[in-house]
Design a protein around this motif. Structure first.
Motif, short mmCIF file in Angstrom:
data_model
loop_
_atom_site.label_atom_id
_atom_site.label_comp_id
_atom_site.label_asym_id
_atom_site.label_seq_id
_atom_site.Cartn_x
_atom_site.Cartn_y
_atom_site.Cartn_z
N ALA A 1 1.31 9.37 -5.68
CA ALA A 1 1.86 10.70 -5.41
C ALA A 1 2.75 11.15 -6.58
CB ALA A 1 2.66 10.69 -4.11
N ASN A 2 3.57 10.21 -7.09
CA ASN A 2 4.44 10.53 -8.24
C ASN A 2 3.60 10.87 -9.47
OD1 ASN A 2 6.72 10.10 -6.72
ND2 ASN A 2 6.97 7.97 -7.37
N LYS A 3 2.50 10.10 -9.64
CA LYS A 3 1.63 10.35 -10.79
C LYS A 3 0.99 11.73 -10.70
CE LYS A 3 -2.40 8.33 -11.06
NZ LYS A 3 -3.32 9.46 -11.27
N ASP A 4 0.55 12.07 -9.49
CA ASP A 4 -0.06 13.39 -9.30
C ASP A 4 0.95 14.51 -9.57
OD1 ASP A 4 -2.43 12.19 -8.63
OD2 ASP A 4 -2.17 12.38 -6.47
N GLN A 60 0.82 -1.20 0.00
CA GLN A 60 0.00 0.00 0.00
C GLN A 60 0.87 1.26 0.00
OE1 GLN A 60 -3.49 0.29 -0.23
NE2 GLN A 60 -2.81 2.39 -0.63
N LYS A 61 1.96 1.20 0.75
CA LYS A 61 2.89 2.34 0.76
C LYS A 61 3.45 2.60 -0.63
CE LYS A 61 4.44 1.81 5.58
NZ LYS A 61 5.58 1.49 6.45
N LYS A 62 3.80 1.51 -1.33
CA LYS A 62 4.34 1.65 -2.68
C LYS A 62 3.28 2.24 -3.62
CE LYS A 62 7.60 -2.21 -2.30
NZ LYS A 62 7.97 -3.55 -2.83
N ILE A 63 2.03 1.76 -3.46
CA ILE A 63 0.94 2.26 -4.30
C ILE A 63 0.72 3.75 -4.03
CG2 ILE A 63 -1.55 2.15 -4.69
CD1 ILE A 63 -1.30 -0.90 -4.24
#
Length: 282
Positions: free
Chosen positions: A67-70, A59-62
């Protein structure tokens, strides 16, 4: 869209529950001592905790990926805002530009599918497409990679159209001693009709000043297709009638425009001849 983990967690929990139930069926709990039962329960609890920890880690990775996508989307939006600020244009301007490019490509592809003869007759449309593309090339949007590719594709298609249309370019005839327009038009490999001499004359008026006077070694175009913005006179035609055709001017009262455009080959506006090739000024 954010990455949805609910489905992933549900699968993992179902998997654990299935394994737990399967393990229950593999043990005889009625014969099991309390210590054995507690040890087995502790073992499964440890496995469950391990899997939960793994789920938390995933979940942390997701969350990090989201966050990176945003951030990436924010960077893209910022870049677009910079582009619009520098060019003084808007997102709607950009959408209109790309839609226009795609329409140009569609129109060019449609012309390319025509026969050489049809292309020759509609060469004015090819010229109009080229003019629109040249205008599109001036836009600051044209240098963007996606748009640059479409611009290149459209130019390539237009070049192919012109090349294909060359097959319908009128053949030529070189005048020899003893020739006259009546004789040339009557040749079977020309028109096979001496009365078509008027077509040779009006198609080559840049080199024929007097239809009764032609010279050895002159090279005449012998058109067999009607070119763009041209009209081949038929028996019974007159300037008013021709001007009234929808593909000419759509009004018989514009006959004078036809006359003015073709004065060099029309001595009397009341007298025109079959096979006379008229230019249609737009």
């Amino acid at each position: 869209m954010r990455i949805n983990t609910n489905y992933v967690i549900a699968i993992l929990v179902s998997f654990l529950a299935f394994n737990f139930l399967a393990a229950q069926n593999s043990y005889d709990y009625e014969e099991m001592e309390m210590e054995q039962y507690n040890a087995l329960l502790g073992e499964w609890q440890q496995k469950l905790d391990t899997h939960k920890a793994g789920i938390d880690e995933e979940q942390k990775k997701i969350d990090e990926l989201n966050a990176n996508k945003d951030q990436l989307q924010a960077d893209i939006d910022g870049t677009w805002n910079d582009i619009f600020t520098m060019t003084g244009l808007t997102k709607q301007d950009y959408d209109n530009y790309t839609n226009g490019l795609n329409q140009l490509k569609s129109d060019a592809s449609a012309l390319l599918s025509l026969s050489p003869e049809q292309i020759y007759e509609r060469m004015n449309e090819v010229d109009a497409l080229q003019a629109k593309l040249d205008e599109a090339k001036k836009s600051p949007f044209s240098v963007m990679s996606d748009n640059a590719k479409v611009v290149s594709d459209v130019q390539s298609i237009i070049d192919q159209i012109r090349e294909k249309g060359k097959a319908a370019i009128p053949p030529s005839y070189t005048v020899v001693r003893g020739d006259h327009l009546w004789k040339i038009a009557g040749k079977e490999d020309i028109y096979g009709d001496s009365y078509a001499w008027m077509r040779i004359y009006t198609s080559n008026k840049d080199q024929i000043k007097d239809p009764n006077l032609i010279y050895v070694a002159q090279i005449f175009n012998i058109p067999h297709q009607i070119g763009p913005n041209e009209y081949l006179v038929s028996k019974g035609d007159n300037l008013s009638k021709i001007a009234g055709f929808s593909n000419v001017y759509g009004s018989p009262f514009k006959w004078q425009k036809l006359y003015e455009t073709n004065k060099s080959t029309i001595a009397d506006p009341n007298v025109i001849y079959p096979y006379q090739l008229l230019q249609i000024a737009r």
